[in-house]
Design a protein around this motif. Structure first.
Motif, mmCIF file in Angstrom:
data_model
loop_
_atom_site.group_PDB
_atom_site.id
_atom_site.type_symbol
_atom_site.label_atom_id
_atom_site.label_comp_id
_atom_site.label_asym_id
_atom_site.label_seq_id
_atom_site.Cartn_x
_atom_site.Cartn_y
_atom_site.Cartn_z
ATOM 1 N N UNK A 2 0.854 -1.180 0.000
ATOM 2 C CA UNK A 2 0.000 0.000 0.000
ATOM 3 C C UNK A 2 0.887 1.226 0.000
ATOM 4 N N UNK A 3 0.657 2.118 -0.934
ATOM 5 C CA UNK A 3 1.472 3.331 -1.000
ATOM 6 C C UNK A 3 0.594 4.434 -1.541
ATOM 7 N N UNK A 4 0.633 5.577 -0.883
ATOM 8 C CA UNK A 4 -0.142 6.687 -1.386
ATOM 9 C C UNK A 4 0.676 7.956 -1.288
ATOM 10 N N UNK A 5 0.446 8.836 -2.235
ATOM 11 C CA UNK A 5 1.126 10.123 -2.268
ATOM 12 C C UNK A 5 0.057 11.187 -2.400
ATOM 13 N N UNK A 6 0.096 12.137 -1.500
ATOM 14 C CA UNK A 6 -0.869 13.221 -1.523
ATOM 15 C C UNK A 6 -0.107 14.523 -1.408
ATOM 16 N N UNK A 7 -0.398 15.474 -2.265
ATOM 17 C CA UNK A 7 0.292 16.761 -2.249
ATOM 18 C C UNK A 7 -0.716 17.889 -2.132
ATOM 19 N N UNK A 8 -0.281 18.941 -1.486
ATOM 20 C CA UNK A 8 -1.077 20.137 -1.352
ATOM 21 C C UNK A 8 -0.239 21.297 -1.831
ATOM 22 N N UNK A 24 2.635 7.548 2.850
ATOM 23 C CA UNK A 24 2.686 6.508 3.863
ATOM 24 C C UNK A 24 2.721 5.151 3.186
ATOM 25 N N UNK A 25 3.316 4.212 3.878
ATOM 26 C CA UNK A 25 3.448 2.879 3.335
ATOM 27 C C UNK A 25 3.360 1.877 4.460
ATOM 28 N N UNK A 100 11.110 4.410 -0.693
ATOM 29 C CA UNK A 100 11.276 2.996 -0.351
ATOM 30 C C UNK A 100 12.619 2.728 0.311
ATOM 31 N N UNK A 101 13.652 3.450 -0.062
ATOM 32 C CA UNK A 101 14.958 3.264 0.579
ATOM 33 C C UNK A 101 14.889 3.686 2.034
ATOM 34 N N UNK A 102 14.293 4.850 2.297
ATOM 35 C CA UNK A 102 14.140 5.306 3.680
ATOM 36 C C UNK A 102 13.267 4.332 4.459
#
Length: 171
Positions: A2-8, A24-25, A100-102
């Protein structure tokens, strides 16, 4: 995974653009024999007075809604956060590249869940925390089931702040 990217994107008079993003993952399937190296001394480069004030504001908010405080991670998570902030400054853009590295580095050090908020262009702790709290995606990270946080807060050559805040949960 599960991976999501949200920008404002927030616009301010005088065409100053301030941005913040969250990701978040859930990383249970990412735990493997992968141990990225990170120079822990990078953590010393963050703007610690600002980081502590951001954490205090976030913890006050969390306490006000019945959540527990998050503890500061002065080493590993902050080293990863500083490294990413330096990368964003080099690219001159806000991003979650190489998350993903972090994440894998934190998971392989015992974290159960990892997330991050990033931002650019805010001048003080109150403004960046208020922006995050007023953004549903960032607010959900701040309100997440996390126990620790690391910081990468640095200025670019023009004196503009870039922020990376890693959140993670330990057992």
């Amino acid at each position: 995974m599960k991976k999501s990217l949200k920008c404002t994107l927030l616009f301010v008079p005088l065409t100053i653009i301030m941005m913040s993003c969250s990701i978040d993952t859930s990383l249970n399937e990412m735990k493997e024999d992968y141990h990225p190296s990170i120079d822990l001394s990078l953590s010393q480069q963050t703007d610690w007075p600002m980081a502590i004030e951001i954490l205090n504001l976030i913890n006050n908010y969390r306490l006000s809604i019945g959540l527990s405080k998050i503890k500061v991670d002065y080493q590993l998570a902050s080293a990863y956060a500083v490294s990413h902030t330096k990368y964003m400054i080099e690219k001159n853009e806000l991003n979650h590249d190489n998350f993903q590295i972090r994440s894998k580095g934190m998971i392989n050090s015992g974290a159960l869940l990892v997330s991050e908020n990033v931002a650019f262009g805010y001048n003080n702790p109150e403004s960046v925390v208020n922006a995050w709290i007023n953004s549903p995606s960032h607010k959900s990270v701040i309100e997440g089931n996390y126990t620790h946080s690391g910081f990468g807060i640095l200025k670019d050559t023009n004196g503009k702040y870039y922020f990376t805040q890693l959140f993670y949960k330990m057992e």
